[in-house]
Each structure stands twice: as C-alpha cells, then as structure tokens.
Design an enzyme around this catalytic site. Structure first.
Site, short mmCIF file in Angstrom:
data_model
loop_
_atom_site.label_atom_id
_atom_site.label_comp_id
_atom_site.label_asym_id
_atom_site.label_seq_id
_atom_site.Cartn_x
_atom_site.Cartn_y
_atom_site.Cartn_z
CB THR A 15 -8.07 1.38 5.27
OG1 THR A 15 -7.79 1.34 3.89
CG2 THR A 15 -9.58 1.35 5.50
CG ASP A 16 -3.73 0.12 8.40
OD1 ASP A 16 -4.33 -0.81 7.80
OD2 ASP A 16 -3.53 0.09 9.63
CD GLN A 17 1.68 -0.76 3.58
OE1 GLN A 17 2.23 -1.28 4.54
NE2 GLN A 17 2.32 -0.44 2.47
#
Length: 132
Positions: A15-17
């Site tokens: 996942t990203d931030q």
C-alpha cells in the site's frame, strides 16, 4: 466459463501512504490467480518450464473501479476466456469482502519455446485440459 478463485490478504508493504494498494501490485495478484487456475486444472507452471514451455503475457488491460486497502481480504477470480493455436485469454476480477468489484483485467498469453522464444502450440494434454 471455466473459473477459479483464490483469496489474498493485502499486506502493508503493498500500500501507499493512504493505505491504498499501489496500482502495480494488482498484476501479481492476477498472476497468482492464473497460476492457481492452471494448478487447479492439473498444470504446474514449474513443469511447463521444465518441459521448455513458457507462457508470457503479451497484452493486458486493467481497469480500476475502487481501491483495495490494507488488510482487505480480496477474492481474485480468474476466468478462462479462450484458447487458440498458441494464445490463451483470461478475464479476471478482484472483489473485496463485501463482494464489491474493485478491478477488472484481461490477459493474453502466448505459449513459447523457452530456448527459441518463438510461439509454439501447447502439448495435446494442455489443450485437452483447457478445453475440458
């Protein structure tokens, strides 16, 4: 349509931030689905390669509908679409635990000789399994 399903839990590293699955991580999910579709039909990708056959992707289309998020349990659905002399096509989708459609995909793969890199017709046993 011949269909197979697997489940995958989204890992934090995918996942990203914003805790949304990075778009490039969907391709491995779909790859896991195709490999398990083949295994479910009695075809080991490893044994294909040991027999000098590869099955590379030559075309793919992904459509993102909704994001998958960290810790979601995803269902990857792989549907055999068609098989011609050297090509095989799959339609795929990913759904979340609420059965919401997140992503759709289309894959075109070609049977090739590992040594020459040239397209080849698959062995008859593979044709029989795919057309079962």
């Amino acid at each position: 349509m011949k269909e197979h399903q697997i489940q995958v839990r989204v890992r934090y590293s995918e996942t990203d931030q914003m805790s949304v699955v990075y778009h490039g991580n969907y391709v491995p999910y779909f790859e896991m689905g195709r490999v398990e579709w083949l295994r479910n039909k009695g075809i080991s990708y490893k044994s294909l390669e040991e027999n000098g056959i590869a099955l590379p992707i030559v075309s793919m289309t992904l459509n993102y509908k909704k994001p998958a998020r960290y810790d979601d349990l995803l269902t990857v659905i792989t549907k055999f679409k068609s098989q011609t002399t050297v090509k095989v096509e799959f339609d795929c989708e990913i759904r979340n635990e609420n059965d919401e459609l997140l992503t759709t995909a289309y894959f075109l793969l070609v049977f090739v000789n590992i040594n020459s890199g040239k397209p080849i017709a698959p062995p008859q046993y593979i044709l029989d399994i795919m057309n079962d």
